[in-house]
Scaffold this motif. Structure first.
Motif, PDB file in Angstrom:
ATOM      1  N   ARG A 141     -21.247 -21.229-109.568  1.00  0.00           N
ATOM      2  CA  ARG A 141     -20.827 -21.347-110.973  1.00  0.00           C
ATOM      3  C   ARG A 141     -19.558 -22.176-111.100  1.00  0.00           C
ATOM      4  O   ARG A 141     -19.469 -23.075-111.935  1.00  0.00           O
ATOM      5  N   ALA A 142     -18.573 -21.888-110.247  1.00  0.00           N
ATOM      6  CA  ALA A 142     -17.300 -22.597-110.332  1.00  0.00           C
ATOM      7  C   ALA A 142     -17.445 -24.068-109.954  1.00  0.00           C
ATOM      8  O   ALA A 142     -16.828 -24.941-110.575  1.00  0.00           O
ATOM      9  N   ASP A 143     -18.253 -24.350-108.939  1.00  0.00           N
ATOM     10  CA  ASP A 143     -18.480 -25.734-108.538  1.00  0.00           C
ATOM     11  C   ASP A 143     -19.177 -26.497-109.655  1.00  0.00           C
ATOM     12  O   ASP A 143     -18.795 -27.629-109.991  1.00  0.00           O
ATOM     13  N   SER A 144     -20.204 -25.892-110.240  1.00  0.00           N
ATOM     14  CA  SER A 144     -20.937 -26.531-111.328  1.00  0.00           C
ATOM     15  C   SER A 144     -20.043 -26.769-112.534  1.00  0.00           C
ATOM     16  O   SER A 144     -20.133 -27.810-113.195  1.00  0.00           O
ATOM     17  N   ALA A 145     -19.184 -25.807-112.836  1.00  0.00           N
ATOM     18  CA  ALA A 145     -18.296 -25.938-113.987  1.00  0.00           C
ATOM     19  C   ALA A 145     -17.388 -27.154-113.830  1.00  0.00           C
ATOM     20  O   ALA A 145     -17.146 -27.892-114.803  1.00  0.00           O
ATOM     21  N   ALA A 186     -13.135 -28.766-100.154  1.00  0.00           N
ATOM     22  CA  ALA A 186     -12.025 -28.449-101.057  1.00  0.00           C
ATOM     23  C   ALA A 186     -11.123 -29.657-101.290  1.00  0.00           C
ATOM     24  O   ALA A 186     -10.771 -29.974-102.440  1.00  0.00           O
ATOM     25  N   GLN A 187     -10.736 -30.339-100.224  1.00  0.00           N
ATOM     26  CA  GLN A 187      -9.817 -31.475-100.367  1.00  0.00           C
ATOM     27  C   GLN A 187     -10.462 -32.616-101.138  1.00  0.00           C
ATOM     28  O   GLN A 187      -9.813 -33.282-101.947  1.00  0.00           O
ATOM     29  N   LEU A 188     -11.760 -32.844-100.901  1.00  0.00           N
ATOM     30  CA  LEU A 188     -12.438 -33.917-101.613  1.00  0.00           C
ATOM     31  C   LEU A 188     -12.509 -33.621-103.116  1.00  0.00           C
ATOM     32  O   LEU A 188     -12.376 -34.532-103.941  1.00  0.00           O
ATOM     33  N   ALA A 205     -15.130 -42.683-108.199  1.00  0.00           N
ATOM     34  CA  ALA A 205     -16.534 -42.900-107.840  1.00  0.00           C
ATOM     35  C   ALA A 205     -16.732 -42.810-106.336  1.00  0.00           C
ATOM     36  O   ALA A 205     -17.717 -42.216-105.859  1.00  0.00           O
ATOM     37  N   ALA A 206     -15.814 -43.396-105.575  1.00  0.00           N
ATOM     38  CA  ALA A 206     -15.930 -43.360-104.116  1.00  0.00           C
ATOM     39  C   ALA A 206     -15.807 -41.940-103.582  1.00  0.00           C
ATOM     40  O   ALA A 206     -16.526 -41.551-102.643  1.00  0.00           O
ATOM     41  N   THR A 207     -14.924 -41.156-104.165  1.00  0.00           N
ATOM     42  CA  THR A 207     -14.751 -39.766-103.716  1.00  0.00           C
ATOM     43  C   THR A 207     -15.999 -38.959-104.008  1.00  0.00           C
ATOM     44  O   THR A 207     -16.430 -38.134-103.185  1.00  0.00           O
ATOM     45  N   MET A 208     -16.604 -39.182-105.171  1.00  0.00           N
ATOM     46  CA  MET A 208     -17.837 -38.467-105.491  1.00  0.00           C
ATOM     47  C   MET A 208     -18.940 -38.831-104.505  1.00  0.00           C
ATOM     48  O   MET A 208     -19.715 -37.971-104.066  1.00  0.00           O
ATOM     49  N   SER A 209     -19.008 -40.081-104.123  1.00  0.00           N
ATOM     50  CA  SER A 209     -20.002 -40.508-103.137  1.00  0.00           C
ATOM     51  C   SER A 209     -19.749 -39.843-101.789  1.00  0.00           C
ATOM     52  O   SER A 209     -20.686 -39.397-101.114  1.00  0.00           O
ATOM     53  N   THR A 210     -18.494 -39.751-101.400  1.00  0.00           N
ATOM     54  CA  THR A 210     -18.142 -39.087-100.141  1.00  0.00           C
ATOM     55  C   THR A 210     -18.513 -37.609-100.171  1.00  0.00           C
ATOM     56  O   THR A 210     -18.888 -37.034 -99.141  1.00  0.00           O
ATOM     57  N   LEU A 211     -18.432 -37.009-101.344  1.00  0.00           N
ATOM     58  CA  LEU A 211     -18.794 -35.603-101.500  1.00  0.00           C
ATOM     59  C   LEU A 211     -20.289 -35.369-101.301  1.00  0.00           C
ATOM     60  O   LEU A 211     -20.702 -34.423-100.616  1.00  0.00           O
ATOM     61  N   LEU A 212     -21.113 -36.212-101.901  1.00  0.00           N
ATOM     62  CA  LEU A 212     -22.542 -35.931-101.987  1.00  0.00           C
ATOM     63  C   LEU A 212     -23.401 -36.647-100.946  1.00  0.00           C
ATOM     64  O   LEU A 212     -24.475 -36.158-100.605  1.00  0.00           O
ATOM     65  N   GLN A 213     -22.953 -37.791-100.444  1.00  0.00           N
ATOM     66  CA  GLN A 213     -23.794 -38.542 -99.509  1.00  0.00           C
ATOM     67  C   GLN A 213     -24.157 -37.741 -98.259  1.00  0.00           C
ATOM     68  O   GLN A 213     -25.311 -37.813 -97.798  1.00  0.00           O
ATOM     69  N   PRO A 214     -23.237 -36.962 -97.666  1.00  0.00           N
ATOM     70  CA  PRO A 214     -23.631 -36.161 -96.492  1.00  0.00           C
ATOM     71  C   PRO A 214     -24.764 -35.181 -96.787  1.00  0.00           C
ATOM     72  O   PRO A 214     -25.612 -34.935 -95.922  1.00  0.00           O
ATOM     73  N   LEU A 215     -24.808 -34.622 -97.995  1.00  0.00           N
ATOM     74  CA  LEU A 215     -25.890 -33.694 -98.361  1.00  0.00           C
ATOM     75  C   LEU A 215     -27.224 -34.444 -98.404  1.00  0.00           C
ATOM     76  O   LEU A 215     -28.263 -33.914 -98.003  1.00  0.00           O
TER      77      LEU A 215
END
Length: 221
Positions: A141-145, A186-188, A205-215
Motif C-alpha cells: 500500500r505504501a509503495d503504491s501510494a 529504499a535509497q532509490l 526518469a533514470a532513477t525510475m528505470s533503475t528501480l524497475l528494470q531489475p524486476l
C-alpha cells in the motif's frame, strides 16, 4: 430535470457516469436504488435500467445480488486497462509500468508543485515506516501510494487513469517483491523523490528505470 426522448438512453448514461467521475458516487460506494434514480433523473425505469447496464458492461459499476449496485472503477479506460493487464504476463505488465513510471517521473519533475513535493516527502516517510512494520500488505500500500503520487504530480488525468488500471493488477503480484527483511530499494526511492523535488527530469526518469528494470530482468514470463 426531465429529458427529451431523443438520445435519452445516452443522456442518462452520461448523467450517471458524471456522478462517478465527479466523485458524487465514490469508488466502492453503493449507488442509489433504481426507484430513486428514476425520480431523480426524470427518466423511465427501463431507461434507467439500460443506463446502469451500460455502465456495468463498461466495468464502471457492478451489480451484486441482494446488495445493490456498486462503483468499481471511475472510468472506462481504467477498467479496460485493468482487464487487459490482468490477462497478460508479469514481464509485459512490468515493461508497461516502467514506460509509464519513467515518463511520469520525468513530467512530475517538470510540473510538480510545492504541495506535491511535500506530499511525496510524507509518502516516502510512510513507505520507510511500512518496511519497519513487517506487514507485507502495508508495504504494498505504501509503495503504491508513493508511485501514485508521482503520477498525480504530472497533473495529467489521462496518465492517472491508465496508471490506476495497471497498478491495481500489479499489486496482486507485488507481495513477493516486498517480502524481504530489508528494503533494498529504499535509497532509490529517496533518490527518486529528491530528483522530482529538485526538478531534475532526467535523473527522475533514470532513477525510475533503475528501480524497475531489475524486476523486468528477473521476470521469466
Amino acid at each position: 430535470m426531465p429529458f427529451d426522448r431523443a438520445g435519452l438512453g445516452t443522456r442518462v448514461t452520461e448523467l450517471f457516469r458524471s456522478q462517478v467521475t465527479d466523485g458524487t458516487w465514490p469508488l466502492g460506494s453503493k449507488i442509489p436504488t433504481e426507484p430513486e434514480l428514476v425520480e431523480w433523473s426524470g427518466a423511465g425505469r427501463n431507461t434507467v435500467r439500460e443506463a446502469i447496464g451500460a455502465l456495468v458492461t463498461a466495468g464502471i459499476l457492478r451489480r451484486e445480488q441482494g446488495r445493490g449496485t456498486f462503483v468499481v472503477s471511475t472510468s472506462d479506460l481504467r477498467s479496460s486497462v485493468s482487464r487487459r493487464v490482468a490477462s497478460t504476463s508479469r514481464r509485459n505488465s512490468l515493461e508497461l509500468r516502467l514506460a509509464l513510471d519513467a515518463a511520469s517521473a520525468r513530467i512530475a519533475a517538470q510540473r510538480r508543485t510545492e504541495a506535491d513535493a511535500d506530499f511525496l516527502r510524507a509518502l516516502l516517510a510512510e513507505r520507510e515506516a511500512a518496511w519497519k512494520s513487517g506487514d507485507l500488505h502495508e508495504r504494498v500500500r505504501a509503495d503504491s501510494a508513493l508511485h501514485r503520487a508521482v503520477v498525480a504530480a504530472t497533473h495529467n488525468p489521462l496518465l492517472e487513469d491508465v496508471y490506476e488500471g495497471l497498478l491495481g493488477v500489479f499489486e496482486e503480484v507485488q507481495l513477493h517483491d516486498v517480502a524481504g527483511d530489508t528494503d533494498d530499494l529504499a535509497q532509490l526511492h529517496a533518490d527518486l523523490v529528491d530528483a522530482i523535488v529538485t526538478s531534475d527530469p532526467d535523473r527522475a526518469a533514470a532513477t525510475m528505470s533503475t528501480l524497475l528494470q531489475p524486476l523486468i530482468n528477473q521476470a521469466t514470463s
